[in-house]
Design an enzyme around this catalytic site. Structure first.
Site, PDB file in Angstrom:
ATOM      1  N   LYS A 120      -9.792   2.083   2.809  1.00 18.24           N
ATOM      2  CA  LYS A 120     -11.284   1.140   1.940  1.00 18.24           C
ATOM      3  C   LYS A 120     -12.376   1.911   2.155  1.00 18.24           C
ATOM      4  CE  LYS A 120      -8.287  -1.161  -1.352  1.00 18.24           C
ATOM      5  NZ  LYS A 120      -7.260  -2.726   0.035  1.00 18.24           N
TER       6      LYS A 120
ATOM      7  N   HIS B  17       4.098   1.131   2.043  1.00 16.44           N
ATOM      8  CA  HIS B  17       5.019   0.581   1.994  1.00 16.44           C
ATOM      9  C   HIS B  17       5.808   1.914   0.677  1.00 16.44           C
ATOM     10  CE1 HIS B  17       2.387  -2.923   2.649  1.00 16.44           C
ATOM     11  NE2 HIS B  17       3.995  -2.839   3.912  1.00 16.44           N
TER      12      HIS B  17
ATOM     13  N   HIS C 262      -4.518  -2.075  16.807  1.00 20.84           N
ATOM     14  CA  HIS C 262      -5.646  -2.221  15.843  1.00 20.84           C
ATOM     15  C   HIS C 262      -6.600  -2.068  15.990  1.00 20.84           C
ATOM     16  CE1 HIS C 262      -2.004  -4.499  13.289  1.00 20.84           C
ATOM     17  NE2 HIS C 262      -2.026  -3.821  12.659  1.00 20.84           N
TER      18      HIS C 262
ATOM     19  N   HIS D  75       0.992  -0.934   0.140  1.00 27.60           N
ATOM     20  CA  HIS D  75       0.591  -0.388   0.060  1.00 27.60           C
ATOM     21  C   HIS D  75       0.924   1.010  -0.123  1.00 27.60           C
ATOM     22  CE1 HIS D  75       0.661   0.478   4.373  1.00 27.60           C
ATOM     23  NE2 HIS D  75       0.504  -0.684   4.417  1.00 27.60           N
TER      24      HIS D  75
ATOM     25  N   CYS E 102      -6.446  -3.756  21.119  1.00 29.03           N
ATOM     26  CA  CYS E 102      -5.156  -2.647  20.815  1.00 29.03           C
ATOM     27  C   CYS E 102      -4.542  -1.848  20.308  1.00 29.03           C
ATOM     28  CB  CYS E 102      -4.682  -4.240  19.459  1.00 29.03           C
ATOM     29  SG  CYS E 102      -3.649  -3.622  18.732  1.00 29.03           S
TER      30      CYS E 102
ATOM     31  N   CYS F 289      -1.854  -9.796  20.238  1.00 24.74           N
ATOM     32  CA  CYS F 289      -3.065  -8.988  19.521  1.00 24.74           C
ATOM     33  C   CYS F 289      -2.029  -9.500  18.103  1.00 24.74           C
ATOM     34  CB  CYS F 289      -2.384  -7.813  19.440  1.00 24.74           C
ATOM     35  SG  CYS F 289      -3.233  -7.053  17.562  1.00 24.74           S
TER      36      CYS F 289
ATOM     37  N   LYS G  68      -7.365   8.812   9.250  1.00 22.27           N
ATOM     38  CA  LYS G  68      -6.388   6.866   8.481  1.00 22.27           C
ATOM     39  C   LYS G  68      -7.074   6.831   6.660  1.00 22.27           C
ATOM     40  CE  LYS G  68      -4.809   2.677   9.782  1.00 22.27           C
ATOM     41  NZ  LYS G  68      -5.120   1.964  10.916  1.00 22.27           N
TER      42      LYS G  68
ATOM     43  N   CYS H  51      -0.483  -7.679  15.371  1.00 23.65           N
ATOM     44  CA  CYS H  51       1.118  -7.089  15.800  1.00 23.65           C
ATOM     45  C   CYS H  51       2.119  -8.148  15.858  1.00 23.65           C
ATOM     46  CB  CYS H  51       1.081  -6.311  16.734  1.00 23.65           C
ATOM     47  SG  CYS H  51       0.058  -4.757  16.769  1.00 23.65           S
TER      48      CYS H  51
HETATM   49  O1  ME8 Z   1       5.846  -3.632  10.599  1.00 25.07           O
HETATM   50  N1  ME8 Z   1       2.483   5.274   6.488  1.00 25.07           N
HETATM   51  O2  ME8 Z   1       5.285  -4.282   8.151  1.00 25.07           O
HETATM   52  P1  ME8 Z   1       4.507  -3.866   8.120  1.00 25.07           P
HETATM   53  C1  ME8 Z   1       3.322   5.401   6.028  1.00 25.07           C
HETATM   54  N2  ME8 Z   1       6.808  -6.536   8.913  1.00 25.07           N
HETATM   55  N3  ME8 Z   1       3.724   4.394   6.322  1.00 25.07           N
HETATM   56  C2  ME8 Z   1       3.292   3.279   6.935  1.00 25.07           C
HETATM   57  C3  ME8 Z   1       2.095   2.608   7.185  1.00 25.07           C
HETATM   58  C4  ME8 Z   1       1.782   4.257   6.888  1.00 25.07           C
HETATM   59  N4  ME8 Z   1       0.521   4.675   6.355  1.00 25.07           N
HETATM   60  N5  ME8 Z   1       1.849   1.881   7.041  1.00 25.07           N
HETATM   61  C5  ME8 Z   1       2.558   1.395   7.492  1.00 25.07           C
HETATM   62  C6  ME8 Z   1       6.310  -5.051   9.604  1.00 25.07           C
HETATM   63  N6  ME8 Z   1       3.649   2.215   6.928  1.00 25.07           N
HETATM   64  C7  ME8 Z   1       7.286  -5.319   9.719  1.00 25.07           C
HETATM   65  C8  ME8 Z   1       8.655  -4.566   9.799  1.00 25.07           C
HETATM   66  S1  ME8 Z   1      10.984  -5.080   9.546  1.00 25.07           S
HETATM   67  C9  ME8 Z   1      12.219  -5.983  10.601  1.00 25.07           C
HETATM   68  C10 ME8 Z   1       9.693  -6.246   9.902  1.00 25.07           C
HETATM   69  C11 ME8 Z   1       4.996   1.444   7.051  1.00 25.07           C
HETATM   70  O3  ME8 Z   1       4.166  -4.127   6.436  1.00 25.07           O
HETATM   71  C12 ME8 Z   1       5.801   0.756   8.751  1.00 25.07           C
HETATM   72  O4  ME8 Z   1       5.604   1.662   9.298  1.00 25.07           O
HETATM   73  O5  ME8 Z   1       3.458  -3.070   8.657  1.00 25.07           O
HETATM   74  C13 ME8 Z   1       6.295  -0.155   8.534  1.00 25.07           C
HETATM   75  O6  ME8 Z   1       7.945   0.491   8.718  1.00 25.07           O
HETATM   76  C14 ME8 Z   1       6.337  -0.022   7.098  1.00 25.07           C
HETATM   77  O7  ME8 Z   1       5.357  -0.174   6.153  1.00 25.07           O
HETATM   78  C15 ME8 Z   1       6.301  -2.259   6.523  1.00 25.07           C
HETATM   79  O8  ME8 Z   1       5.036  -1.952   7.474  1.00 25.07           O
END
Ligand code: ME8
Length: 498
Positions: A299, A20, A146, A17, A143, A125, A296, A128
């Site tokens: 969808k 990411h 979430h 998304h 949580c 959770c 936030k 998480c």
């Molecule tokens: O946390 N705005 O994975 P993830 C900005 N697997 N950044 C965002 C965001 C948003 N709306 N939503 C998510 C994980 N992120 C773990 C990490 S690392 C060893 C393991 C960012 O897929 C989030 O903060 O939930 C994180 O840095 C990254 O996307 C991956 O999130």
């Protein structure tokens, strides 16, 4: 110098998304900037594939976790070139080499006496994949991230003696005020340590989808310990036949979002210390992207900025530029397709695109595309003196938005210069030929410098423009005013109407 930079690795229980994409792009901007400066860059990203959320999602879909992981990891992998992300390797935590290295690393932590067995009971959770401490839980045992109900779990577990690193972590933080950036994130992490660290659960007995604990194969490692290690394990196998660990470790920057601060700034350095490995140099914590109404993105609210749709409509460079420009890097901020459209039209197409078109058109029309050597207009030149150093200084501090603003002030300055000097008037007066040459040469130099500095944000557009210029090299050493002769071909619009 070696420069090792990483993103968080994404969970594969969902699709990529905008959050990411934001993190990948921001990290890419710094990686590209460092490459321009001649640093020996290694840029890592990848996917986090173990743990309860993935096992649960796969179960709900009636497939094996590996199948789900393969499907979604492929989506993340395919996203990188679409976003123009120049990662040097893509790690998957289901890579066999990673799993083996996790076992070896944590066996060492065990051998060093930092693991013990105990009964764990707490609020958990599943999204998480984390137990929550009492004071962070929302009303109704929900949580804090979430907002879903937590489950009460108890099991025999292996524990990591985090509390043994209280003093060492305090020393790390107190001795290095930029270990965590920006300062707000540093303070949050430091306060957490100040409250006194408690040991954390290292394994799961109920789960099978994970890396097996080598001294007790009836357990798998808690997914966070397996995931954090990616930053270290990747270096040993990213280049077949070559171990890059000594060359790149410790990492210069781990780039993460604010929701995973505790894992990266507390658990991770402690784990490394427990194995006798140096902690990373910096953890940079970016903010969250919200919808333009400040809510936030979701969808169901219909306020999601979809990165692929944005790319289809305005191109990837517009998305990269917009995200870096709109939200001060490190803070939260709202984004939306209307804002993207506005910045595309006023800034990319008008400020920068038109400037480039006008300068190239005038150099071709009035000077046949060729510029003689010369020093240019000293007044304009003075405004570009030291800009490269200022931008580099900001980039060293990961100030991606401030650096971009500084560059953009010069883009606007060049537009004002065109209006002030009106080269089309000078061209009518044969006695002003010398001045016309100076004005166009100065515009050429200014445009060339901003284009080199913009290269990390807009790699393809700037390459295209530089290819029409000589010297047309994007190396950082050339982001200074030059006196030599130049060439500029006629260009087509950089940012046409979508
Ligand atoms: O946390 N705005 O994975 P993830 C900005 N697997 N950044 C965002 C965001 C948003 N709306 N939503 C998510 C994980 N992120 C773990 C990490 S690392 C060893 C393991 C960012 O897929 C989030 O903060 O939930 C994180 O840095 C990254 O996307 C991956 O999130």
């Amino acid at each position: 110098m070696a420069f090792y930079i990483t993103t968080a690795i994404a969970y594969v229980n969902g699709q990529p998304h905008l959050g990411h994409a934001y993190e990948f792009i921001a990290t890419d901007v710094l990686a590209r900037h460092m490459r321009q400066r001649g640093e020996d860059v290694f840029f890592l990203t990848g996917t986090d594939e173990h743990g309860e959320p993935i096992a649960d999602t796969a179960k709900a879909e009636g497939i094996e976790p590996q199948e789900l992981a393969d499907r979604n990891a492929a989506r993340f992998l395919a996203l990188m070139p679409k976003l123009e992300v120049s990662n040097d390797f893509f790690i998957r935590t289901t890579d066999e080499q990673h799993e083996l290295a996790v076992q070896q690393f944590l066996q060492k932590v065990y051998d060093n006496g930092y693991v013990y067995q105990d009964l764990y009971e707490g609020w958990y959770c599943p999204r998480c994949a984390d137990f929550k401490v009492e004071n962070e839980i929302l009303e109704g045992n929900r949580c804090p991230i979430h907002e879903i109900p937590l489950t009460r779990e108890s099991e025999e577990n292996y524990f990591f003696k985090l509390s043994a690193f209280q003093e060492q972590l305090e020393q790390l933080f107190d001795g290095q005020s930029d270990f965590v950036m920006p300062a707000r994130a540093f303070n949050e992490a430091r306060a957490f340590i100040g409250e006194g660290l408690r040991d954390v659960s290292l394994s799961r007995g109920k789960l099978t989808w994970g890396v097996k604990v080598p001294w007790d194969p009836s357990h798998v490692f808690y997914v966070w310990f397996d995931a954090l290690l990616n930053y270290y394990t990747a270096l040993a196998y990213a280049r077949p036949g070559e171990d890059l660990t000594d060359r790149y470790w410790p990492a210069n920057f781990h780039v993460i979002g604010k929701d995973i601060l505790k894992f990266h700034t507390i658990f991770w350095p402690a784990m490394l210390m427990a194995a006798g490995v140096e902690p990373p140099q910096h953890v940079f914590v970016h903010g969250f992207l919200l919808a333009s109404d400040g809510r936030k993105m979701s969808k169901s609210l219909g306020n999601v900025l979809d990165p692929i749709e944005a790319i289809d409509q305005f191109g990837v460079e517009a998305l990269r530029f917009y995200l870096m420009r709109e939200v001060a890097f490190g803070a939260d901020g709202g984004v939306g397709i209307d804002g993207l459209k506005a910045r595309y039209e006023t800034e990319l197409a008008n400020d920068y695109g038109n400037l480039a078109s006008r300068v190239s058109a005038m150099i071709n029309r009035y000077l046949g595309g060729k510029l003689a050597a010369g020093r240019g207009d000293p007044e304009l030149r003075a405004e570009f003196d030291g800009l490269d150093d200022e931008v580099a200084w900001l980039m060293d501090r990961f100030e991606l938005t401030t650096a971009l603003e500084l560059i953009w002030q010069r883009v606007r300055r060049l537009n004002r210069y065109v209006e002030e000097k009106a080269p089309w008037q000078l061209a009518k007066d044969p006695a002003a030929a010398g001045e016309l040459e100076i004005v166009l040469r100065s515009l050429y130099e200014g445009l060339r410098i901003v284009t080199i500095l913009l290269h990390p944000y807009l790699p393809t557009t700037t390459d295209k423009l530089l290819a029409a210029m000589a010297p047309g090299d994007a190396s950082y050493a050339l982001a200074r005013w030059q006196d030599g002769a130049g060439v500029m071909e006629q260009i087509t619009p950089l940012f046409p109407k979508p």
